[in-house]
Design an enzyme around this catalytic site. Structure first.
Site, PDB file in Angstrom:
ATOM      1  N   SER A 143      -9.809  -0.622   7.076  1.00  0.00           N
ATOM      2  CA  SER A 143      -9.260  -0.523   5.721  1.00  0.00           C
ATOM      3  C   SER A 143      -8.516  -1.732   5.192  1.00  0.00           C
ATOM      4  CB  SER A 143      -8.350   0.689   5.617  1.00  0.00           C
ATOM      5  OG  SER A 143      -9.141   1.821   5.425  1.00  0.00           O
ATOM      6  N   LYS A 196       0.852  -1.198   0.000  1.00  0.00           N
ATOM      7  CA  LYS A 196       0.000   0.000   0.000  1.00  0.00           C
ATOM      8  C   LYS A 196       0.884   1.242   0.000  1.00  0.00           C
ATOM      9  CE  LYS A 196      -3.948   1.915   2.599  1.00  0.00           C
ATOM     10  NZ  LYS A 196      -4.830   1.716   3.767  1.00  0.00           N
ATOM     11  N   SER A 247      -9.756   1.554   2.752  1.00  0.00           N
ATOM     12  CA  SER A 247      -8.890   2.303   1.866  1.00  0.00           C
ATOM     13  C   SER A 247      -7.805   1.463   1.201  1.00  0.00           C
ATOM     14  CB  SER A 247      -8.242   3.449   2.627  1.00  0.00           C
ATOM     15  OG  SER A 247      -7.358   2.938   3.621  1.00  0.00           O
TER      16      SER A 247
END
Ligand code: GLN
Length: 486
Positions: A177, A78, A153
């Site tokens: 997330s 990420k 996210s």
């Protein structure tokens, strides 16, 4: 033989037996990305040359007989976890040119195992959102249905795992997330206990809630990644010096007699999609058939969790994001001649709307005169939520709920109404508020073929039980074997 669709533990075994090389595996995944990512749009930055160099190094290590569980395994990261020499944008224009000079501790640990870093994947800007639509660069699509979001996210992480564009990924979870996109993309996602995994080198969103964790194709892979990243780190003052078990050791243990708490308030929540409810009910039947016992549990402060979270998280974010001022990092508005104007304009240009909204809410909640009414009150509610869990875990070993009230939203569905998006975090944020671990494991599909995830929450530092129960559930079902057709 296609290699990109292997799981981590399968690939590791073939690498060890020298049936395949890491170079072949990495090339296969890179080809898959070249073919598929035009549709899914998960990657922000590809690290092709370095990835192949890392693969060659891994092959050399393996040929010398030095193979760790992640040696030669291609992973995505990420884009808010610092990677030395590799762009780390947090999916924000304000950091579009930020190249860290150091690796986050989790990256150091992956590299120490000889893992291959394929690149950095998309997310909601600074991890604020539940859809990956709030990226400053692009919207990632759900591999199961390209008109839908992958959740967020960590949507780039979940989508890249689901679409076989990596073998596993690291995400971060402040209010859901990791677990929510894992659920929406039919992969496994674990938010470890607060303090279990070092956050050194993770760009902070809300420091008292953030945790890094793995997203993988199955539970065993998740345990392998946890083995690699967990542990005390003197560089992170919130990391806890607690012994780290071998998370793979107890995966197959029988769950006979395990007590599974069913939080009453979660199941009486209005607005749980009937297909989601159905999948969870079936999952509970499966767990019962494996010998688990269900007990009725109450978490009475659940109705206040979303409101408290959306005061605490933006408050901490407003303080953490103060450092992005156009001077120390990121883009700067060069037209201003006054310092304060330069700050204002750089921040207005650099931050997207959702991030600006959170900064404004957080600054307001922390301002003198309002602090007691908002931040302090929310912190008090947080204590009550922590007590709810403590009481619940006196009569059960784990708690179960849906991950999200509904499957993945259609792209654009929540754009007019951020509150609707916030409310969809109802089942995940309490684990962050209490610091307990939470895991999402695939448990079904709705009538349109969109994935549904089962949410397991456990006691502090008891990830092993979550992984054990999830592994037994996974072994009794076949949802994790299904792949989207792309
Ligand atoms: N959806 C939540 C939010 O928008 C959680 C995000 C996260 O876990 N990073 O704040």
């Amino acid at each position: 033989m296609t290699l990109y669709n292997l799981s981590i533990h399968d690939a590791a075994e073939r690498l060890r037996k020298k049936e395949i090389s890491s170079r072949e595996l990495t090339l296969s995944v890179l080809e898959r990305i070249a073919k598929t990512d035009t549709k899914v749009k998960a990657y922000i930055t590809l690290n092709e040359d370095q990835a192949l160099a890392q693969a060659d190094q891994a092959d050399q290590a393996i040929s010398k007989g030095i193979a760790r569980p992640l040696t030669g395994i291609p992973l995505s990261i990420k884009d808010l976890i610092c990677t030395q020499g590799l762009l780390t944008t947090c999916a924000s224009k304000i950091l579009e040119n930020f190249v860290p000079t150091y690796d986050a501790t989790v990256i150091e640990k992956l590299k120490a195992q000889g893992a291959v870093i394929l690149g950095k994947v998309n997310m909601d800007e600074f991890a604020m959102g539940s859809t990956t639509e709030h990226s400053g660069f692009k919207i990632t699509a759900n591999p199961w249905n390209l008109d839908h979001t992958p959740g967020g996210s960590s949507g780039g992480s979940a989508a890249s795992v689901a679409a076989d564009m990596c073998l596993g990924s690291l995400g971060s979870d402040t209010g859901g997330s990791i677990r929510q996109p894992a659920s929406h993309c039919s992969v496994v996602g674990l938010k470890p206990t607060y303090g279990r995994v070092s956050r050194y080198g993770l760009v902070a969103f809300a420091s008292s809630l953030d945790q890094i964790g793995p997203l993988t194709k199955n539970v065993k892979d998740c345990a392998l990644m946890m083995n690699a990243i967990a542990g005390y780190d003197p560089k992170d003052s919130t990391s806890v010096n607690e012994c780290v078990p071998d998370f793979t050791a107890t995966l197959t243990q029988s769950i006979k007699g395990k007590k599974i708490g069913i939080p009453r308030e979660y199941f009486s929540t209005e607005g749980i999609d009937p297909d989601v409810k159905n999948s969870i009910d079936q999952a509970l039947d499966t767990l019962k058939s494996l010998g688990a016992q269900c007990v009725d549990i109450s978490l009475p402060h659940t109705p206040y969790a979303v409101a408290a979270y959306y005061v605490i998280a933006p408050s901490e974010a407003s303080s953490n994001l103060a450092r992005f001022d156009g001077v120390k990092y990121g883009i700067r508005d060069m037209e201003q001649t006054e310092l304060v104007d330069m700050y204002k304009k750089s921040r207005s240009r650099g931050f997207g709307l959702e991030v600006q909204r959170r900064i404004i809410i957080g600054t307001y909640a922390l301002s003198s005169g309002y602090y007691d009414a908002y931040y302090k009150k929310a912190s008090q509610v947080r204590t009550l939520i922590i007590r709810d869990f403590k009481a619940a875990f006196e009569s059960c070993d784990i708690l179960i709920s849906p991950v999200s009230p509904s499957p993945a939203s259609i792209i654009g569905q929540h754009s007019e109404d951020p509150l609707k998006m916030y409310l969809s975090d109802i089942f995940t944020i309490s684990a962050n508020m209490a610091g307990i671990p939470g895991l999402s494991v695939p448990c079904g599909f709705n009538q349109m073929g969109l994935p549904v995830g089962l949410h397991l929450m456990g006691r502090h530092f008891d990830e092993a039980t979550l992984l054990n129960v999830a592994h037994c559930f996974e072994s009794a079902t076949d949802f994790h074997t299904k792949r989207p057709s792309l």
